[in-house]
Scaffold this motif. Structure first.
Motif, short mmCIF file in Angstrom:
data_model
loop_
_atom_site.label_atom_id
_atom_site.label_comp_id
_atom_site.label_asym_id
_atom_site.label_seq_id
_atom_site.Cartn_x
_atom_site.Cartn_y
_atom_site.Cartn_z
N LEU A 162 0.75 -1.19 -0.14
CA LEU A 162 0.36 -0.01 -0.08
C LEU A 162 1.22 1.50 0.36
CD1 LEU A 162 -2.92 -0.91 2.60
CD2 LEU A 162 -3.33 -0.82 0.13
N GLU A 163 0.50 2.25 -0.66
CA GLU A 163 1.22 3.52 -0.86
C GLU A 163 0.10 4.47 -0.49
OE1 GLU A 163 4.50 3.88 -0.75
OE2 GLU A 163 4.72 2.08 -0.82
N ILE A 164 -0.12 4.81 0.43
CA ILE A 164 -1.69 5.35 0.12
C ILE A 164 -0.86 6.90 1.24
CG2 ILE A 164 -3.60 6.08 1.70
CD1 ILE A 164 -3.71 2.82 1.99
N ASP A 165 -1.57 8.12 0.50
CA ASP A 165 -0.71 9.58 0.84
C ASP A 165 -2.29 9.94 1.63
OD1 ASP A 165 1.06 9.46 -1.08
OD2 ASP A 165 -0.80 10.85 -3.03
N GLU A 166 -3.43 10.27 2.20
CA GLU A 166 -4.65 10.00 2.61
C GLU A 166 -5.49 9.18 3.49
OE1 GLU A 166 -7.24 13.65 3.99
OE2 GLU A 166 -5.96 14.39 2.74
N LEU A 167 -5.10 8.94 4.37
CA LEU A 167 -5.76 6.94 4.00
C LEU A 167 -7.47 7.40 3.90
CD1 LEU A 167 -5.88 4.56 4.92
CD2 LEU A 167 -6.26 4.67 7.84
N SER A 168 -7.88 8.22 4.48
CA SER A 168 -9.60 9.00 4.85
C SER A 168 -10.07 8.85 3.28
CB SER A 168 -10.32 10.19 5.63
OG SER A 168 -8.78 11.53 4.97
N ARG A 169 -9.91 10.07 2.72
CA ARG A 169 -10.36 9.92 1.36
C ARG A 169 -9.63 8.57 0.55
NH1 ARG A 169 -6.79 15.21 -1.38
NH2 ARG A 169 -8.39 17.05 0.36
N TYR A 170 -8.19 8.17 0.47
CA TYR A 170 -8.58 6.21 0.01
C TYR A 170 -9.39 5.46 1.16
CZ TYR A 170 -6.21 2.14 -1.21
OH TYR A 170 -5.49 1.16 -1.83
N LEU A 171 -9.57 5.97 1.86
CA LEU A 171 -10.84 4.71 2.30
C LEU A 171 -12.44 4.77 1.62
CD1 LEU A 171 -10.30 4.17 5.88
CD2 LEU A 171 -9.68 2.41 3.84
N ALA A 172 -12.59 6.29 1.88
CA ALA A 172 -13.93 7.32 0.92
C ALA A 172 -14.13 6.90 -0.42
CB ALA A 172 -13.81 8.51 1.25
N ALA A 173 -13.41 6.64 -0.89
CA ALA A 173 -12.57 6.30 -2.37
C ALA A 173 -13.84 4.63 -2.64
CB ALA A 173 -11.71 6.63 -3.46
N MET A 174 -12.77 3.89 -1.77
CA MET A 174 -13.30 2.50 -1.43
C MET A 174 -14.31 2.23 -1.57
SD MET A 174 -9.69 0.42 0.19
CE MET A 174 -10.63 -0.98 -0.24
N VAL A 175 -15.09 2.69 -0.63
CA VAL A 175 -16.60 2.95 -0.15
C VAL A 175 -16.90 3.28 -1.02
CG1 VAL A 175 -18.04 2.97 1.33
CG2 VAL A 175 -16.14 3.01 2.23
N ARG A 176 -16.46 3.90 -1.95
CA ARG A 176 -17.83 5.20 -3.06
C ARG A 176 -17.64 3.43 -4.08
NH1 ARG A 176 -14.91 9.17 -3.32
NH2 ARG A 176 -13.64 8.94 -4.53
N TYR A 177 -16.40 2.88 -4.86
CA TYR A 177 -16.24 2.00 -5.68
C TYR A 177 -17.11 1.08 -5.31
CZ TYR A 177 -13.55 5.46 -8.04
OH TYR A 177 -13.03 6.97 -8.89
N ALA A 178 -16.86 0.20 -3.72
CA ALA A 178 -17.86 -0.63 -4.09
C ALA A 178 -19.05 -0.75 -3.52
CB ALA A 178 -17.08 -1.35 -2.34
#
Length: 180
Positions: A64-80
């Motif tokens: 994992l190469e994550i700059d900002e975890l909250s945005r990354y997780l929000a995007a994962m939820v959105r796509y899921a």
């Protein structure tokens, strides 16, 4: 642990630190669930999406190469959520396009009641099991055709059917007990 920044926790997770992972989980689970539930209005689906996201994070933790975890997780939820909604739409189209089970006009009342009970019980099955069961048993499609439609192997379709039949047999006795 709870005082650490997300980037420090992510570095610790890359080194298999379960406590850091639990901290991230506790920190973001409620927000991710609320976001998924807001769009789906389905508690079970929202929980499953969030759990799948955290399983993915843990499985891919070393790369994992994550700059900002909250945005990354929000995007994962959105796509899921998008994927879930697309699958639900596809499932509804498959269900609506499948022919209704044929019941002879002179069929006895018991036969019709039995079909209704089985149909109702099949509605409580997990999604894939329900689709495979209804397509093969209620709509007379072949198992291989159903597997192709769902884009799964015939063995997987057979496993879903076996699970569905086991659950329905188990619940059929309960349904008759309540009915009579």
């Amino acid at each position: 642990m709870h005082l650490l920044e997300d980037t420090a926790l992510l570095d610790m997770i890359k080194n298999d630190d379960r406590k850091a992972f639990t901290t991230i989980y506790d920190r973001y689970w409620d927000r991710l669930f609320a976001s998924a539930f807001y769009h789906l209005k389905n508690t079970a689906a929202a929980e499953e999406i969030v759990q799948d996201i955290f399983v993915t994070i843990w499985q891919k933790r070393r790369g994992l190469e994550i700059d900002e975890l909250s945005r990354y997780l929000a995007a994962m939820v959105r796509y899921a959520v998008y994927r879930y909604m697309a699958k639900e739409h596809q499932r509804r189209e498959l269900h609506e396009s499948a022919p209704m089970p044929a019941v002879a006009p002179a069929a006895p009342l018991e036969h019709k009641l039995m079909l209704e009970i089985v149909d109702k019980l099949s509605g409580d099955l997990p999604e894939k099991c329900r689709i495979v069961f209804r397509a093969t048993k209620l709509y007379d499609q072949s198992l291989s055709d159903v597997a192709k439609q769902l884009n799964i192997s015939p063995k997987t379709a057979e496993a879903h059917l076996t699970k569905a039949l086991r659950i329905i047999r188990m619940n059929l006795g309960k349904a008759f007990h309540l009915f009579f």
